[in-house]
Scaffold this motif. Structure first.
Motif, PDB file in Angstrom:
ATOM      1  N   GLN A  24     -13.758  31.908   7.471  1.00 47.43           N
ATOM      2  CA  GLN A  24     -14.419  30.804   8.145  1.00 47.43           C
ATOM      3  C   GLN A  24     -15.658  30.408   7.354  1.00 47.43           C
ATOM      4  N   CYS A  25     -16.014  29.131   7.414  1.00 43.97           N
ATOM      5  CA  CYS A  25     -17.204  28.641   6.713  1.00 43.97           C
ATOM      6  C   CYS A  25     -18.426  29.458   7.115  1.00 43.97           C
ATOM      7  N   ALA A  26     -19.196  29.882   6.134  1.00 46.22           N
ATOM      8  CA  ALA A  26     -20.366  30.723   6.386  1.00 46.22           C
ATOM      9  C   ALA A  26     -21.436  30.018   7.199  1.00 46.22           C
ATOM     10  N   ASP A  27     -21.403  28.679   7.252  1.00 44.38           N
ATOM     11  CA  ASP A  27     -22.481  27.947   7.907  1.00 44.38           C
ATOM     12  C   ASP A  27     -22.094  27.303   9.232  1.00 44.38           C
ATOM     13  N   CYS A  28     -20.841  26.841   9.376  1.00 46.24           N
ATOM     14  CA  CYS A  28     -20.464  26.165  10.622  1.00 46.24           C
ATOM     15  C   CYS A  28     -19.216  26.744  11.271  1.00 46.24           C
ATOM     16  N   GLY A  29     -18.553  27.697  10.612  1.00 47.42           N
ATOM     17  CA  GLY A  29     -17.409  28.349  11.220  1.00 47.42           C
ATOM     18  C   GLY A  29     -16.081  27.639  11.075  1.00 47.42           C
ATOM     19  N   GLU A  34     -12.511  25.759   1.727  1.00 51.30           N
ATOM     20  CA  GLU A  34     -11.913  25.478   0.429  1.00 51.30           C
ATOM     21  C   GLU A  34     -12.949  25.349  -0.681  1.00 51.30           C
ATOM     22  N   TRP A  35     -14.192  25.680  -0.374  1.00 50.12           N
ATOM     23  CA  TRP A  35     -15.261  25.627  -1.374  1.00 50.12           C
ATOM     24  C   TRP A  35     -16.047  26.936  -1.313  1.00 50.12           C
ATOM     25  N   ALA A  36     -16.828  27.190  -2.341  1.00 48.92           N
ATOM     26  CA  ALA A  36     -17.611  28.429  -2.372  1.00 48.92           C
ATOM     27  C   ALA A  36     -18.871  28.225  -3.189  1.00 48.92           C
ATOM     28  N   SER A  37     -19.921  28.933  -2.819  1.00 46.00           N
ATOM     29  CA  SER A  37     -21.157  28.970  -3.591  1.00 46.00           C
ATOM     30  C   SER A  37     -21.148  30.227  -4.442  1.00 46.00           C
ATOM     31  N   ILE A  44     -17.426  28.219   1.961  1.00 47.85           N
ATOM     32  CA  ILE A  44     -17.896  27.153   2.842  1.00 47.85           C
ATOM     33  C   ILE A  44     -16.867  26.023   2.907  1.00 47.85           C
ATOM     34  N   CYS A  45     -17.007  25.177   3.934  1.00 48.30           N
ATOM     35  CA  CYS A  45     -16.092  24.056   4.120  1.00 48.30           C
ATOM     36  C   CYS A  45     -16.531  22.861   3.271  1.00 48.30           C
ATOM     37  N   LEU A  46     -15.712  21.821   3.279  1.00 41.64           N
ATOM     38  CA  LEU A  46     -15.992  20.631   2.477  1.00 41.64           C
ATOM     39  C   LEU A  46     -17.310  19.971   2.866  1.00 41.64           C
ATOM     40  N   ASN A  47     -17.529  19.777   4.168  1.00 40.41           N
ATOM     41  CA  ASN A  47     -18.754  19.105   4.621  1.00 40.41           C
ATOM     42  C   ASN A  47     -20.004  19.899   4.248  1.00 40.41           C
ATOM     43  N   CYS A  48     -19.974  21.202   4.467  1.00 45.39           N
ATOM     44  CA  CYS A  48     -21.143  22.024   4.141  1.00 45.39           C
ATOM     45  C   CYS A  48     -21.352  22.111   2.630  1.00 45.39           C
ATOM     46  N   SER A  49     -20.270  22.024   1.855  1.00 39.08           N
ATOM     47  CA  SER A  49     -20.423  22.065   0.400  1.00 39.08           C
ATOM     48  C   SER A  49     -21.214  20.865  -0.093  1.00 39.08           C
ATOM     49  N   GLY A  50     -21.035  19.706   0.577  1.00 41.13           N
ATOM     50  CA  GLY A  50     -21.813  18.529   0.205  1.00 41.13           C
ATOM     51  C   GLY A  50     -23.297  18.716   0.427  1.00 41.13           C
ATOM     52  N   ILE A  51     -23.646  19.449   1.481  1.00 42.49           N
ATOM     53  CA  ILE A  51     -25.056  19.738   1.754  1.00 42.49           C
ATOM     54  C   ILE A  51     -25.601  20.726   0.728  1.00 42.49           C
ATOM     55  N   ARG A  60     -25.079  26.586  -6.418  1.00 43.12           N
ATOM     56  CA  ARG A  60     -24.022  25.930  -7.175  1.00 43.12           C
ATOM     57  C   ARG A  60     -22.709  26.140  -6.427  1.00 43.12           C
ATOM     58  N   VAL A  61     -21.888  25.089  -6.347  1.00 44.34           N
ATOM     59  CA  VAL A  61     -20.635  25.198  -5.612  1.00 44.34           C
ATOM     60  C   VAL A  61     -19.447  24.811  -6.479  1.00 44.34           C
ATOM     61  N   LYS A  62     -18.298  25.381  -6.139  1.00 44.65           N
ATOM     62  CA  LYS A  62     -17.042  25.065  -6.803  1.00 44.65           C
ATOM     63  C   LYS A  62     -15.925  24.985  -5.769  1.00 44.65           C
ATOM     64  N   SER A  63     -14.892  24.229  -6.122  1.00 41.05           N
ATOM     65  CA  SER A  63     -13.690  24.199  -5.306  1.00 41.05           C
ATOM     66  C   SER A  63     -12.878  25.462  -5.583  1.00 41.05           C
ATOM     67  N   ILE A  64     -12.365  26.062  -4.528  1.00 40.87           N
ATOM     68  CA  ILE A  64     -11.557  27.271  -4.682  1.00 40.87           C
ATOM     69  C   ILE A  64     -10.254  26.955  -5.417  1.00 40.87           C
ATOM     70  N   HIS A  65      -9.682  25.802  -5.125  1.00 41.32           N
ATOM     71  CA  HIS A  65      -8.359  25.471  -5.651  1.00 41.32           C
ATOM     72  C   HIS A  65      -8.403  24.595  -6.906  1.00 41.32           C
ATOM     73  N   LEU A  66      -9.415  23.756  -7.048  1.00 42.20           N
ATOM     74  CA  LEU A  66      -9.413  22.777  -8.132  1.00 42.20           C
ATOM     75  C   LEU A  66     -10.219  23.186  -9.358  1.00 42.20           C
ATOM     76  N   ASP A  67     -11.202  24.041  -9.184  1.00 40.71           N
ATOM     77  CA  ASP A  67     -12.079  24.420 -10.300  1.00 40.71           C
ATOM     78  C   ASP A  67     -11.643  25.738 -10.941  1.00 40.71           C
ATOM     79  N   PHE A  68     -12.098  25.930 -12.174  1.00 38.58           N
ATOM     80  CA  PHE A  68     -11.818  27.182 -12.887  1.00 38.58           C
ATOM     81  C   PHE A  68     -12.880  28.221 -12.528  1.00 38.58           C
ATOM     82  N   TRP A  69     -12.434  29.444 -12.263  1.00 34.59           N
ATOM     83  CA  TRP A  69     -13.332  30.543 -11.899  1.00 34.59           C
ATOM     84  C   TRP A  69     -13.257  31.640 -12.959  1.00 34.59           C
TER      85      TRP A  69
END
Length: 321
Positions: A24-29, A34-37, A44-51, A60-69
């Motif tokens: 669950q998103c660390a900030d809003c549940g 699909e994102w991570a700091s 974190i979720c998409l909306n919180c990643s924008g914040i 710094r944030v990245k997409s779990i599925h679209l970015d290289f880790w």
């Protein structure tokens, strides 16, 4: 050479690991983030990643599925995680503090995220140097507009929130002492923008003499200052973000509005809501989101039509993973 698929598999294992809170998103549940700091080690979720993107100095944030880790970032996420971050950044959240949920507005989520990570208000070890007390003391004094108990009229009242006394007080002009003294442990506060019909509306609920008592208040900044402020807007249709700036040459944005899809409940309406005026600017539009409405005015009808068409183009596209 690092195998992208392999590192992504490892990251997904971290995301799904039991006992981490990462599901669950660390900030809003919001479930299935699909994102991570990779600075804070949270999912974190998409909306919180924008914040979080608005806090580049600490995050710094990245997409779990679209970015290289890279391997080292995956290992960092593995040794941290959402529950680990909560233990640090939410150690001293006051009992009266409203923690936003997935369906709450972005403004409320941003306040929560900035308080946690930017100001570190709830970190247990953080101390205020001037007083030697915890920075999460929560003391605040100011004026709110309060709805009368037996009328619909809102009157300006002075409120005092004191964590040292553990109470919330408010005063009227006529009273020498506080009109009410409410124990913090007995109250609950929640945003009620639709019920109070103000973007800064708050409902405070507490028990008084065996009965439940509600106070309905709002902050004047949402209603008694200038309704519209001139801002420079930029629409990133690919990332679905509407950015705004105080000046066209500003290096950093003042904020952003995420533009979702029609299927998610997003809509653009031409014109202004009933009762709202733009003074000398009559052309306007309203962006409807699942959480709130954003109202804008334009200099002329041509600009209104151009912005409406551009926003509708984004909203008509389905949200891709």
């Amino acid at each position: 050479m690092v195998d992208r698929d392999f590192t992504k598999t490892l990251l997904l294992e971290v995301l799904r690991a039991a006992g981490t809170g990462n599901a669950q998103c660390a900030d809003c549940g919001t479930p299935d983030p699909e994102w991570a700091s990779y600075k804070l080690g949270i999912f974190i979720c998409l909306n919180c990643s924008g914040i979080h993107r608005k806090l580049p100095e600490i995050n710094r944030v990245k997409s779990i599925h679209l970015d290289f880790w890279e391997n080292d970032l995956v290992e960092f996420m593995k040794t941290h995680g959402n529950l680990c971050a909560k233990a640090k950044y939410e150690a001293k959240v006051p009992p009266f503090y409203y923690i936003p949920h997935s369906k709450d507005c972005l403004v409320l989520k941003e306040q929560w995220i900035r308080a946690k990570y930017e100001r570190e208000e709830f970190v247990a070890t953080r101390v205020c140097h001037e007083t030697g007390s915890s920075a999460s003391a929560g003391s605040r004094e100011g004026f709110l507009w309060k709805r009368g108990r037996d009328s619909r009229q809102f009157l300006k009242r002075q409120f005092l929130l004191s964590a040292t006394e553990g109470v919330l007080k408010y005063y009227t002009k006529e009273s020498k002492g506080p009109k009410a003294v409410i124990s913090i442990k007995d109250l609950n506060a929640m945003f009620q923008t639709e019920k109070i019909r103000n973007p800064h509306g708050l409902q405070i609920t507490y028990s008084k003499e065996g009965q439940t008592r509600n106070l309905f208040v709002y902050h004047e900044s949402g209603k008694h200052k200038e309704a519209f402020k001139k801002r420079w807007f930029s629409l990133d249709s690919q990332e679905r973000n509407l950015f705004y700036f105080k000046d066209p040459l500003d290096a950093f944005e003042l904020g952003r509005v995420f533009i979702g899809s029609k299927e998610q409940g997003y809509e653009v309406q031409a014109g202004l809501p009933r009762g709202v005026t733009g003074k000398r600017w009559k052309a306007g539009l309203t962006i409807v989101t699942p959480h709130r409405k954003f109202v804008f005015v334009c200099e002329n009808d041509r600009e209104q039509k151009e912005w409406t068409a551009a926003l509708n183009e984004v909203i008509s596209r389905p949200l891709t993973a």
